[in-house]
Each structure stands twice: as structure tokens, then as C-alpha cells.
Motif scaffolding. Structure first.
Motif, PDB file in Angstrom:
ATOM      1  N   SER A  70      -4.968  -4.039 -17.088  1.00 36.19           N
ATOM      2  CA  SER A  70      -6.083  -3.748 -16.189  1.00 36.19           C
ATOM      3  C   SER A  70      -5.829  -4.318 -14.794  1.00 36.19           C
ATOM      4  N   HIS A  71      -5.325  -5.549 -14.740  1.00 38.81           N
ATOM      5  CA  HIS A  71      -5.022  -6.191 -13.453  1.00 38.81           C
ATOM      6  C   HIS A  71      -3.971  -5.395 -12.681  1.00 38.81           C
ATOM      7  N   HIS A  72      -2.872  -5.061 -13.342  1.00 41.42           N
ATOM      8  CA  HIS A  72      -1.777  -4.370 -12.661  1.00 41.42           C
ATOM      9  C   HIS A  72      -2.127  -2.922 -12.318  1.00 41.42           C
ATOM     10  N   LEU A  73      -2.895  -2.267 -13.167  1.00 39.11           N
ATOM     11  CA  LEU A  73      -3.316  -0.910 -12.827  1.00 39.11           C
ATOM     12  C   LEU A  73      -4.258  -0.926 -11.627  1.00 39.11           C
ATOM     13  N   GLY A  74      -5.049  -1.976 -11.498  1.00 45.49           N
ATOM     14  CA  GLY A  74      -5.890  -2.124 -10.312  1.00 45.49           C
ATOM     15  C   GLY A  74      -5.045  -2.238  -9.057  1.00 45.49           C
ATOM     16  N   ARG A  75      -3.968  -3.018  -9.137  1.00 45.38           N
ATOM     17  CA  ARG A  75      -3.051  -3.142  -7.995  1.00 45.38           C
ATOM     18  C   ARG A  75      -2.366  -1.818  -7.697  1.00 45.38           C
ATOM     19  N   ALA A  76      -1.920  -1.119  -8.750  1.00 41.79           N
ATOM     20  CA  ALA A  76      -1.246   0.165  -8.566  1.00 41.79           C
ATOM     21  C   ALA A  76      -2.203   1.190  -7.954  1.00 41.79           C
ATOM     22  N   ASN A  77      -3.453   1.188  -8.392  1.00 43.44           N
ATOM     23  CA  ASN A  77      -4.430   2.117  -7.835  1.00 43.44           C
ATOM     24  C   ASN A  77      -4.729   1.805  -6.376  1.00 43.44           C
ATOM     25  N   ALA A  78      -4.706   0.536  -6.005  1.00 46.63           N
ATOM     26  CA  ALA A  78      -4.918   0.171  -4.596  1.00 46.63           C
ATOM     27  C   ALA A  78      -3.797   0.752  -3.730  1.00 46.63           C
ATOM     28  N   VAL A  79      -2.571   0.739  -4.242  1.00 41.01           N
ATOM     29  CA  VAL A  79      -1.444   1.325  -3.513  1.00 41.01           C
ATOM     30  C   VAL A  79      -1.636   2.835  -3.399  1.00 41.01           C
ATOM     31  N   LEU A  80      -2.077   3.474  -4.484  1.00 40.06           N
ATOM     32  CA  LEU A  80      -2.331   4.918  -4.435  1.00 40.06           C
ATOM     33  C   LEU A  80      -3.427   5.252  -3.423  1.00 40.06           C
ATOM     34  N   GLU A  81      -4.440   4.393  -3.340  1.00 42.70           N
ATOM     35  CA  GLU A  81      -5.507   4.593  -2.350  1.00 42.70           C
ATOM     36  C   GLU A  81      -4.926   4.557  -0.939  1.00 42.70           C
ATOM     37  N   GLU A  82      -4.020   3.612  -0.694  1.00 46.68           N
ATOM     38  CA  GLU A  82      -3.365   3.536   0.616  1.00 46.68           C
ATOM     39  C   GLU A  82      -2.571   4.807   0.891  1.00 46.68           C
ATOM     40  N   MET A  83      -1.844   5.263  -0.116  1.00 41.72           N
ATOM     41  CA  MET A  83      -1.033   6.468   0.047  1.00 41.72           C
ATOM     42  C   MET A  83      -1.911   7.687   0.314  1.00 41.72           C
ATOM     43  N   GLN A  84      -3.032   7.756  -0.365  1.00 44.90           N
ATOM     44  CA  GLN A  84      -3.927   8.891  -0.224  1.00 44.90           C
ATOM     45  C   GLN A  84      -4.462   9.000   1.204  1.00 44.90           C
ATOM     46  N   ALA A  85      -4.604   7.868   1.876  1.00 47.28           N
ATOM     47  CA  ALA A  85      -5.153   7.842   3.229  1.00 47.28           C
ATOM     48  C   ALA A  85      -4.135   8.243   4.300  1.00 47.28           C
ATOM     49  N   ILE A  86      -2.861   8.361   3.935  1.00 49.90           N
ATOM     50  CA  ILE A  86      -1.800   8.660   4.904  1.00 49.90           C
ATOM     51  C   ILE A  86      -1.357  10.115   4.739  1.00 49.90           C
ATOM     52  N   THR A  87      -1.337  10.844   5.839  1.00 47.64           N
ATOM     53  CA  THR A  87      -0.858  12.224   5.833  1.00 47.64           C
ATOM     54  C   THR A  87       0.655  12.217   6.013  1.00 47.64           C
ATOM     55  N   ASP A  89       4.380  13.219   7.043  1.00 49.36           N
ATOM     56  CA  ASP A  89       4.977  13.867   8.212  1.00 49.36           C
ATOM     57  C   ASP A  89       5.896  15.012   7.809  1.00 49.36           C
ATOM     58  N   SER A  90       6.432  14.946   6.586  1.00 47.57           N
ATOM     59  CA  SER A  90       7.385  15.965   6.125  1.00 47.57           C
ATOM     60  C   SER A  90       7.331  16.032   4.607  1.00 47.57           C
ATOM     61  N   VAL A  91       8.163  16.874   4.063  1.00 48.13           N
ATOM     62  CA  VAL A  91       8.242  17.027   2.610  1.00 48.13           C
ATOM     63  C   VAL A  91       8.695  15.712   1.959  1.00 48.13           C
ATOM     64  N   GLU A  92       9.488  14.930   2.662  1.00 45.99           N
ATOM     65  CA  GLU A  92       9.957  13.654   2.120  1.00 45.99           C
ATOM     66  C   GLU A  92       8.786  12.714   1.823  1.00 45.99           C
ATOM     67  N   GLY A  93       7.836  12.628   2.731  1.00 45.10           N
ATOM     68  CA  GLY A  93       6.655  11.798   2.503  1.00 45.10           C
ATOM     69  C   GLY A  93       5.773  12.368   1.415  1.00 45.10           C
ATOM     70  N   LEU A  94       5.664  13.664   1.401  1.00 48.64           N
ATOM     71  CA  LEU A  94       4.890  14.337   0.370  1.00 48.64           C
ATOM     72  C   LEU A  94       5.496  14.083  -1.008  1.00 48.64           C
ATOM     73  N   ALA A  95       6.809  14.120  -1.088  1.00 46.87           N
ATOM     74  CA  ALA A  95       7.494  13.860  -2.357  1.00 46.87           C
ATOM     75  C   ALA A  95       7.229  12.432  -2.841  1.00 46.87           C
ATOM     76  N   ALA A  96       7.117  11.493  -1.921  1.00 45.69           N
ATOM     77  CA  ALA A  96       6.812  10.110  -2.311  1.00 45.69           C
ATOM     78  C   ALA A  96       5.442  10.045  -2.984  1.00 45.69           C
ATOM     79  N   LYS A  97       4.480  10.791  -2.453  1.00 47.41           N
ATOM     80  CA  LYS A  97       3.151  10.834  -3.079  1.00 47.41           C
ATOM     81  C   LYS A  97       3.227  11.437  -4.478  1.00 47.41           C
ATOM     82  N   VAL A  98       3.971  12.518  -4.597  1.00 48.99           N
ATOM     83  CA  VAL A  98       4.086  13.192  -5.892  1.00 48.99           C
ATOM     84  C   VAL A  98       4.735  12.268  -6.918  1.00 48.99           C
ATOM     85  N   ALA A 125       1.098  20.127   1.664  1.00 49.79           N
ATOM     86  CA  ALA A 125       2.231  21.023   1.424  1.00 49.79           C
ATOM     87  C   ALA A 125       2.011  22.334   2.171  1.00 49.79           C
ATOM     88  N   ALA A 126       0.799  22.843   2.144  1.00 46.77           N
ATOM     89  CA  ALA A 126       0.493  24.075   2.863  1.00 46.77           C
ATOM     90  C   ALA A 126       0.641  23.883   4.371  1.00 46.77           C
TER      91      ALA A 126
END
Length: 133
Positions: A70-87, A89-98, A125-126
Motif C-alpha cells: 500500500s505504501h509503495h503503490l501510493g508512491r507509484a501513483n504519486a509519480v503517475l499523477e505527476e506524469m499525467q500532468a505533463i503533456t 513533446d513527442s512520441v518518446e515522452g508518450l511512450a514513457a507514459k504508456v 497521440a492524436a
């Protein structure tokens, strides 16, 4: 300074400068696509959290395992939240999100964070396809 030593020193220095400025290097990505650089760094952090969690869970009883997970998934989700807030610049960044969301192989019950990132990835992607990136 001997000539062989001089060549080694300057060769190493020139190589290091070449790595810093080489296309596709971290420095080049950060300079040309700052959002992609942030996304790649966050992806590495997300991956490290999962790797550490998987190692740390070995041999623990169910109660301790659940608390640690639970502790570590909370940390991982916080990182995903940060990623979600960033658009991206290219397919490379998009691939990191995926790749980061791939850790959630089977989102149960429609996890809101997963759905938001998934929607953002499709929108980005669009947009990237329209820009020709």
C-alpha cells in the motif's frame, strides 16, 4: 605530458562532450523536449519503486506485505499523477507514459488515475500525429 597520455585525456574529454551533445542523449532530449525528459525521469522513478517493492515483499507475512504494498503503490501513483500532468513533446515522452501504466496490467473497477492517463495518452497521440512528431 607524454603524447599518448595527452591523446587519452583529450580523447576522453571529447568523447564526454560528444555524449552530452549527441542527438538522443539525455542532455539533447532535455534541451529540445523538456517535457519528454521529465517524463523519462519519472518513468525511471516509477520503475524503481516497483522494482524495490517487488524485492522488499519477498518473505513477508500477509499483513506486513499489504502495508508495504500500500505504501509503495501510493508512491507509484504519486509519480503517475505527476506524469499525467505533463503533456508529451513527442512520441518518446508518450511512450514513457504508456510504459509506466503497463505496470497496471488489469485495472480493476476502472481506476480513475489509469483512465485519466489512458485518455491523455490517446489525446496526446492524436495531437502528435497532427503535428507530424
Amino acid at each position: 605530458m607524454r603524447e599518448a597520455t595527452r591523446r587519452q585525456v583529450f580523447g576522453i574529454g571529447a568523447g564526454a562532450i560528444g555524449v552530452l551533445a549527441a542527438p538522443g542523449s539525455v542532455a539533447a532530449v532535455a534541451e529540445q523536449r523538456p517535457n519528454d525528459a521529465k517524463l523519462l525521469e519519472l518513468e525511471k522513478r516509477h520503475e524503481a519503486i516497483h522494482a524495490y517493492m517487488n524485492t522488499a515483499l519477498r518473505g513477508l507475512d500477509d499483513e506486513a506485505s499489504d502495508r508495504l504494498r500500500s505504501h509503495h503503490l501510493g508512491r507509484a501513483n504519486a509519480v503517475l499523477e505527476e506524469m499525467q500532468a505533463i503533456t508529451a513533446d513527442s512520441v518518446e515522452g508518450l511512450a514513457a507514459k504508456v510504459r509506466a501504466t503497463a505496470y497496471m496490467r488489469e485495472p480493476k473497477g476502472g481506476l480513475p488515475l489509469f483512465e485519466r492517463i489512458e485518455r491523455d495518452v490517446l489525446d496526446e497521440a492524436a495531437a502528435l500525429a497532427d503535428k507530424g512528431a
